[in-house]
Design an enzyme around this catalytic site. Structure first.
Site, mmCIF file in Angstrom:
data_model
loop_
_atom_site.group_PDB
_atom_site.id
_atom_site.type_symbol
_atom_site.label_atom_id
_atom_site.label_comp_id
_atom_site.label_asym_id
_atom_site.label_seq_id
_atom_site.Cartn_x
_atom_site.Cartn_y
_atom_site.Cartn_z
ATOM 1 N N THR A 70 0.874 -0.989 -0.031
ATOM 2 C CA THR A 70 0.003 -0.065 -0.117
ATOM 3 C C THR A 70 0.752 1.239 -0.086
ATOM 4 O O THR A 70 0.609 2.014 -0.806
ATOM 5 C CB THR A 70 -0.809 0.132 1.052
ATOM 6 O OG1 THR A 70 -1.917 -1.224 1.078
ATOM 7 C CG2 THR A 70 -1.787 1.272 1.359
ATOM 8 N N ASN A 149 -5.494 -10.189 -7.449
ATOM 9 C CA ASN A 149 -5.735 -10.778 -6.495
ATOM 10 C C ASN A 149 -7.137 -11.483 -6.063
ATOM 11 O O ASN A 149 -7.175 -12.102 -5.266
ATOM 12 C CB ASN A 149 -5.607 -9.763 -5.104
ATOM 13 C CG ASN A 149 -6.356 -8.344 -5.400
ATOM 14 O OD1 ASN A 149 -6.495 -8.002 -6.434
ATOM 15 N ND2 ASN A 149 -6.966 -8.043 -4.421
ATOM 16 N N SER A 196 4.963 -6.893 -1.241
ATOM 17 C CA SER A 196 4.696 -6.949 -0.030
ATOM 18 C C SER A 196 4.888 -8.452 0.833
ATOM 19 O O SER A 196 4.598 -9.337 0.113
ATOM 20 C CB SER A 196 2.902 -6.890 0.161
ATOM 21 O OG SER A 196 2.627 -6.221 1.481
ATOM 22 N N HIS A 198 4.369 -10.042 3.481
ATOM 23 C CA HIS A 198 3.310 -11.162 4.003
ATOM 24 C C HIS A 198 2.510 -11.836 3.028
ATOM 25 O O HIS A 198 1.915 -12.832 3.425
ATOM 26 C CB HIS A 198 2.417 -10.508 5.141
ATOM 27 C CG HIS A 198 1.368 -9.566 4.186
ATOM 28 N ND1 HIS A 198 0.010 -9.828 4.394
ATOM 29 C CD2 HIS A 198 1.288 -8.378 3.981
ATOM 30 C CE1 HIS A 198 -0.872 -8.858 3.642
ATOM 31 N NE2 HIS A 198 -0.080 -7.952 3.514
ATOM 32 N N THR A 234 13.333 6.195 10.711
ATOM 33 C CA THR A 234 14.212 5.079 10.976
ATOM 34 C C THR A 234 13.904 3.857 10.594
ATOM 35 O O THR A 234 12.976 3.222 10.301
ATOM 36 C CB THR A 234 14.238 5.067 12.656
ATOM 37 O OG1 THR A 234 14.423 6.471 13.181
ATOM 38 C CG2 THR A 234 15.456 4.102 13.064
ATOM 39 N N CYS A 320 -9.704 -6.999 1.659
ATOM 40 C CA CYS A 320 -9.656 -5.472 1.545
ATOM 41 C C CYS A 320 -11.199 -4.812 1.348
ATOM 42 O O CYS A 320 -11.532 -3.992 1.995
ATOM 43 C CB CYS A 320 -8.551 -4.871 0.871
ATOM 44 S SG CYS A 320 -7.229 -5.854 0.867
HETATM 45 N N1 PMP Z 1 -1.837 -4.931 -4.321
HETATM 46 C C1 PMP Z 1 -2.267 -6.274 -4.215
HETATM 47 C C2 PMP Z 1 -2.627 -6.855 -5.608
HETATM 48 C C3 PMP Z 1 -2.725 -7.152 -3.072
HETATM 49 O O1 PMP Z 1 -3.480 -8.008 -3.281
HETATM 50 C C4 PMP Z 1 -2.576 -6.186 -1.939
HETATM 51 C C5 PMP Z 1 -2.883 -6.853 -0.535
HETATM 52 N N2 PMP Z 1 -4.343 -7.365 -0.479
HETATM 53 C C6 PMP Z 1 -1.998 -5.046 -1.932
HETATM 54 C C7 PMP Z 1 -1.681 -4.363 -2.940
HETATM 55 C C8 PMP Z 1 -1.653 -4.208 -0.511
HETATM 56 O O2 PMP Z 1 -0.651 -4.790 0.000
HETATM 57 P P1 PMP Z 1 -0.615 -4.516 1.682
HETATM 58 O O3 PMP Z 1 -1.838 -4.661 2.438
HETATM 59 O O4 PMP Z 1 0.428 -5.343 2.134
HETATM 60 O O5 PMP Z 1 -0.218 -3.184 1.777
#
Ligand code: PMP
Length: 378
Positions: A70, A149, A196, A198, A234, A320
């Site tokens: 993000t 996604n 990202s 995670h 930092t 989301c």
């Molecule tokens: N772009 C895509 C295609 C995603 O699937 C996601 C996470 N759902 C994000 C951006 C955002 O990543 P984060 O929530 O780790 O900031």
């Protein structure tokens, strides 16, 4: 518990967590400090960057550590738009993008930039002919995700960058969040890439922005000038070292992982054929870690709850946006009809998904199918 929501987030690999803890305990120093421990921390930070460069076969690109995609998307899109403002106002995107791109687009629109949405084919891919027709000398920024996604479809990034070669002024940004570890990340002719941690068994709150040219962006965060002046604050050294490890593990396991994911995906697709009414939405050539299916006539939320009751975690659309009661735009853009959209769920897998999990899923699928069968429009 069966966790089939890996497109939302994945379980951290123990090695990644270990490096995070170890660096926190032994290298808690600030790389910006002038003393010897500061210099050691700085060296470790550069080693993490070098390891990422090696894992992703990068050359001279600038690697900026962020808190996740993000932030990376915001930094790249606003930064490029502000930088290029004197040269044009048009930005090209599509409705397929994640909110961390689309909401930035809407913000930029209020600031005077002109948004153009490229058409999407029925397979959920960018319509390249339409894309080409939108290109002109006013275009300064193009943004596209590598893997979607919600459906897992793969975008023609290479073809887009080839078309963009006639427009050297354009900054081309790629959201590669769902691609890393499942698809090659190729920086050729791309100006920036967001990642990202995670999503590939790293930690939450860690991400990257990879930049072809560190001077291509106007910084949107001002402060102490860390991370090439683009991401003041930092440095989170333990996270950065752990992210380098997560990337190395993800990339080095890519072939094995893809093979495993394809097996899981195919097995589920085959089994679903025994259930009249269930529709598979994800194209066959989509990334195998995502399988979007519909139970037309049944609501996605009802399905998620029914699976949850049997300890199987699946998602409606994307975590989301699933709380917003709006027809999913990605599925709408693919001309999927509204009852299929409302009845869609996303199953998503990772390196921990086994065939035993798949068999357990089949048992629960059978139960859930019987529970909702009356509502199903066959
Ligand atoms: N772009 C895509 C295609 C995603 O699937 C996601 C996470 N759902 C994000 C951006 C955002 O990543 P984060 O929530 O780790 O900031």
């Amino acid at each position: 518990m069966l966790y089939f929501d890996n497109a939302a987030t994945t379980r951290v690999q123990p090695e990644v967590l270990n490096s995070f803890m170890k660096v926190n305990q032994t290298f808690f120093y600030n790389p910006n400090s002038p003393h010897v421990k500061g210099s050691e921390a700085q060296r470790l930070l550069e080693e993490a960057r070098a390891q990422i460069r090696q894992s992703l076969h990068l050359n001279e690109e600038t690697i900026i550590f962020t808190s996740g995609a993000t932030e990376s998307n915001n930094m790249a899109l606003k930064g490029a738009a502000y930088q290029k403002k004197p040269f044009g106002k048009t930005i090209i995107t599509s409705v397929l993008e994640h909110p961390s791109v689309l909401e930035v687009m809407r913000q930029l629109e209020t600031e005077g930039f002109k948004l153009k949405f490229v058409n999407v084919t029925d397979k959920g891919q960018i319509d390249l002919t339409h894309f080409e027709s939108l290109l002109n000398s006013d275009v300064i920024l193009v943004t596209c995700m590598q893997v979607n996604n919600i459906m897992g479809q793969i975008q023609p990034i290479r073809e887009m960058s080839q078309l963009l070669s006639a427009y050297p002024k354009v900054h081309f940004h790629v959201d590669a969040v769902q691609a890393l570890g499942k698809q090659p990340i190729v920086m050729q002719d791309i100006d920036s890439i967001a990642i990202s941690g995670h999503k590939f068994n790293g930690l939450k709150g860690q991400g990257l922005l990879i930049l072809k040219n560190a001077h291509a962006l106007t910084p949107i965060i001002q402060g102490g000038g860390q991370e090439f002046g683009l991401r003041s604050g930092t440095v989170n050294l333990p996270s950065d070292v752990a992210l380098a490890k997560a990337i190395r593990l993800a990339v080095s396991h890519q072939h094995v992982l893809i093979k495993g994911l394809k097996g899981v995906n195919m097995a589920i697709r085959n089994q679903l054929q025994q259930y009249p009414g269930i529709v598979v939405n994800s194209p066959e050539d989509a990334s195998p870690h995502i399988l979007n299916i519909s139970f037309p006539g049944v609501r996605g939320e009802v399905l998620v709850n029914a699976f949850s009751k049997h300890d199987v975690m699946v998602s409606t659309t994307s975590a989301c946006s699933s709380k917003h009661a709006k027809l999913n735009e990605v599925l709408s853009a693919m001309n999927i009809d509204s009852s299929n959209i409302l009845g869609s769920i996303r199953l998503s897998f990772d390196r921990h998904t086994s065939m035993d999990d798949v068999n357990r899923f089949f048992e629960v699928l059978d139960i859930v199918y019987k529970e909702v069968e009356e509502l199903l429009r066959k």
